[in-house]
Design a protein around this motif. Structure first.
Motif: not given
Length: 167
Positions: A52-59, A75-80, A131-136
């Motif tokens: 997900l970190v490397f391919f999550g956004s494209r997926t 966004l997707v790598p930070l969530i992963a 910012g929401i994801v970084i805060g979490e």
């Protein structure tokens, strides 16, 4: 929420309830059971998070084409990464419950929520959704890795220290 760790730790429920009745000890077969569950969860969750970190956004764009150009690239790598840290902290939560340290777990959770809300309020005006994801993520790291793991190692008299050594 996180189906995988819940499914794999469901068999630890008797250990948790045993601990809440005062019969659990942090050594012996109960810790071995928890340790095995951790290794299984990590073995399954880590490759998925790396993907997900490397391919999550494209997926995500392949899955939902309308998101192309709409979401921040980080966004997707930070969530992963945030989910992976949560998966890693699932077992320390179970250990605290099993040792009947529910109050400590509640205080740690409250501290994480408070820090998360504070960071989100500060970061959203400038970073938006990221910012929401970084805060979490920052709250998860501080509450889990900085506060919770030392508590678990201390209350288990070092029996849980293997969790710190093996990523």
């Amino acid at each position: 929420e996180y189906v995988l760790p819940r499914a794999l730790t469901a068999s630890d429920r008797p250990v948790v309830f045993e601990g809440m009745s005062g019969n659990f000890s942090p050594d012996g077969s109960s810790m071995a059971l928890i340790r095995n569950r951790v290794l299984i969860v990590r073995a399954l969750a880590t490759p998925l998070a790396v993907f997900l970190v490397f391919f999550g956004s494209r997926t995500l764009v392949l899955w939902v084409p309308e998101t192309a150009g709409e979401l921040p690239p980080a966004l997707v790598p930070l969530i992963a990464i945030n989910i992976l840290i949560s998966v890693f902290m699932w077992t320390p939560n179970q250990v605290l419950m099993a040792l009947n340290h529910v109050r400590a777990l509640a205080l740690l959770t409250f501290a994480e929520v408070l820090l998360s809300l504070l960071l989100i309020v500060c970061l959203v005006p400038s970073l938006g959704l990221t910012g929401i994801v970084i805060g979490e993520l920052v709250a998860n790291i501080v509450a889990g890795l900085v506060l919770q793991l030392p508590v678990v190692v201390r209350v288990t008299a070092g029996q849980f220290a293997w969790n710190v050594r093996y990523p």
